[in-house]
Motif scaffolding. Structure first.
Motif, mmCIF file in Angstrom:
data_model
loop_
_atom_site.group_PDB
_atom_site.id
_atom_site.type_symbol
_atom_site.label_atom_id
_atom_site.label_comp_id
_atom_site.label_asym_id
_atom_site.label_seq_id
_atom_site.Cartn_x
_atom_site.Cartn_y
_atom_site.Cartn_z
ATOM 1 N N LEU A 129 -25.612 4.343 35.207
ATOM 2 C CA LEU A 129 -26.606 4.621 36.254
ATOM 3 C C LEU A 129 -27.156 3.326 36.841
ATOM 4 N N SER A 130 -27.320 2.304 35.995
ATOM 5 C CA SER A 130 -27.772 1.009 36.530
ATOM 6 C C SER A 130 -26.713 0.423 37.448
ATOM 7 N N TYR A 131 -25.455 0.598 37.113
ATOM 8 C CA TYR A 131 -24.372 0.111 37.981
ATOM 9 C C TYR A 131 -24.333 0.888 39.292
ATOM 10 N N ASN A 132 -24.646 2.176 39.219
ATOM 11 C CA ASN A 132 -24.606 2.996 40.424
ATOM 12 C C ASN A 132 -25.721 2.647 41.410
ATOM 13 N N ILE A 133 -26.778 1.992 40.930
ATOM 14 C CA ILE A 133 -27.782 1.477 41.864
ATOM 15 C C ILE A 133 -27.138 0.487 42.820
ATOM 16 N N LEU A 134 -26.214 -0.304 42.301
ATOM 17 C CA LEU A 134 -25.486 -1.250 43.150
ATOM 18 C C LEU A 134 -24.432 -0.549 43.991
ATOM 19 N N LEU A 135 -23.530 0.175 43.324
ATOM 20 C CA LEU A 135 -22.352 0.700 44.002
ATOM 21 C C LEU A 135 -22.647 1.958 44.805
ATOM 22 N N GLY A 136 -23.166 2.974 44.153
ATOM 23 C CA GLY A 136 -23.380 4.235 44.830
ATOM 24 C C GLY A 136 -24.535 4.226 45.808
ATOM 25 N N GLN A 137 -25.633 3.555 45.440
ATOM 26 C CA GLN A 137 -26.830 3.577 46.280
ATOM 27 C C GLN A 137 -26.813 2.516 47.370
ATOM 28 N N GLN A 159 -15.967 -4.750 29.488
ATOM 29 C CA GLN A 159 -17.250 -4.048 29.592
ATOM 30 C C GLN A 159 -17.582 -3.739 31.053
ATOM 31 N N SER A 160 -17.336 -4.700 31.935
ATOM 32 C CA SER A 160 -17.575 -4.462 33.358
ATOM 33 C C SER A 160 -16.622 -3.408 33.907
ATOM 34 N N GLY A 161 -15.370 -3.436 33.453
ATOM 35 C CA GLY A 161 -14.410 -2.447 33.918
ATOM 36 C C GLY A 161 -14.719 -1.050 33.436
ATOM 37 N N THR A 162 -15.216 -0.943 32.214
ATOM 38 C CA THR A 162 -15.529 0.377 31.665
ATOM 39 C C THR A 162 -16.649 1.061 32.446
ATOM 40 N N VAL A 163 -17.676 0.321 32.794
ATOM 41 C CA VAL A 163 -18.779 0.932 33.552
ATOM 42 C C VAL A 163 -18.327 1.282 34.966
ATOM 43 N N LEU A 164 -17.417 0.484 35.514
ATOM 44 C CA LEU A 164 -16.849 0.815 36.822
ATOM 45 C C LEU A 164 -16.062 2.112 36.755
ATOM 46 N N PHE A 165 -15.260 2.282 35.705
ATOM 47 C CA PHE A 165 -14.504 3.518 35.515
ATOM 48 C C PHE A 165 -15.443 4.715 35.388
#
Length: 327
Positions: free
Chosen positions: A29-37, A233-239
């Motif tokens: 969800l923290s990653y989605n603040i960057l990518l999705g939002q 770790q970065s790739g896993t959260v992207l997946f």
């Protein structure tokens, strides 16, 4: 539901899996603040996750050694503030650009920090990492957070808090402005807002919650090593974000659950589980872009095509005994 879950699945392995799912949900969800939002593809989100975990391990050792009256449930805030501090430090330059340029900058920063983890052995501990003992901290209601069930409740509480906080962030004017920057930064600038500032603030919030996720992971395993900062770790959260669907708030939650269970299950079956995991990710992205679309569009379409075939097969199977008797 979170309170009842350990009563149904009370084994140590199940509790560890649930804890990992909660940590993965916060991270995704923290990653989605960057990518999705905000529309910023990052290849280095593990930097803030890992640094938050390392600082928490050092903090546990310092707090436990000095007998400070700081309970373990408050320690994840140290990881969050660490992620926020490094996001403030690195984000201003990184968010000057968006799109491919931002992705390449994030990748460069990730490689820089990951390589430093093997060089600065005093802080990062080299390949072995840094360990700590979480039971040395102040007890809370006679809980020393040694048993896994207590760690599960700690992770579940922080997961719920972070989900509510990040959902509330999406409903604020800042969240709406992040969506506007994602869709049309030129128009945002035309109405008087600076897209760079909006991206920078979103980047800082993302780093804060990623630091909390890293802190909970470090508390769960009582160790932090260079793998926390790595590309895997970065790739896993992207997946997890992409498989669940970056267009929905609940998408990364679903993706995190799926990716965690899939990775744990496949790793028990084969040593090359990453191969099958990657093939599944490619299939999902090629099909529609998320498991939501696969579940609600592709699967019904496939079922519609299979119904006539199934009817023919059923008719043949039912008539087979009569045909055989005639022969």
């Amino acid at each position: 539901f979170l309170l009842v879950l350990p009563k149904v699945f009370g084994s140590g392995g199940s509790l560890t899996t649930f804890s990992l799912i909660g940590i993965s949900i916060i991270f995704a969800l923290s990653y989605n603040i960057l990518l999705g939002q905000t529309g910023m593809l990052s290849f280095g989100h593990a930097v803030y996750y890992g640094l938050g975990g390392f600082l928490v391990i050092h903090a546990i050792n310092i707090i436990g050694g000095n007998k400070w009256a700081i309970p373990l449930p408050l320690v994840p805030l140290i990881g969050g503030l660490t992620g926020l501090a490094f996001a403030i430090l690195l984000g201003w330059v990184s968010t000057q650009r968006s799109g491919t340029a931002f992705a390449m900058i994030s990748l460069g920063v990730a490689e820089l920090v990951a390589s430093s983890a093997l060089i600065l052995r005093t802080f990062f501990g080299g390949e072995a990492g840094i360990s700590a003992n979480r039971t040395k901290l102040l007890k809370v209601f006679d809980w020393n957070f040694g048993p896994q069930i207590q760690i599960y409740y700690l992770v579940a509480a922080w997961t719920l808090i972070c989900i509510i906080a990040m959902y509330a962030l999406t409903r604020t004017p800042l969240g709406r402005m992040c969506n506007a920057v994602r869709d049309n930064p030129e128009r945002v600038q035309f109405v008087g807002y600076d897209p760079h500032v909006v991206r920078y603030i979103a980047f800082c919030f993302s780093g804060f919650f990623a630091g909390i996720a890293g802190a909970l992971a470090a508390i769960n395993f009582e160790i932090a090593n260079s793998a926390y900062l790595g590309a895997v770790q970065s790739g896993t959260v992207l997946f997890a974000a992409y498989i669940g669907g970056i267009g929905f708030f609940i998408g990364p939650i679903v993706g995190s659950i799926f990716v965690t269970i899939l990775s744990l299950g496949l790793s028990d079956l084969t040593h090359v589980w990453q191969l099958y995991f990657g093939l599944f990710f490619i299939a999902v992205e090629y099909a529609s872009g998320s498991t939501w679309s696969v579940a609600f569009r592709r699967v019904p379409e496939a079922m519609t095509r299979l119904i006539p075939v199934a009817a023919v097969v059923d008719m043949v199977v039912r008539d087979a005994p009569a045909r055989i008797a005639e022969l």
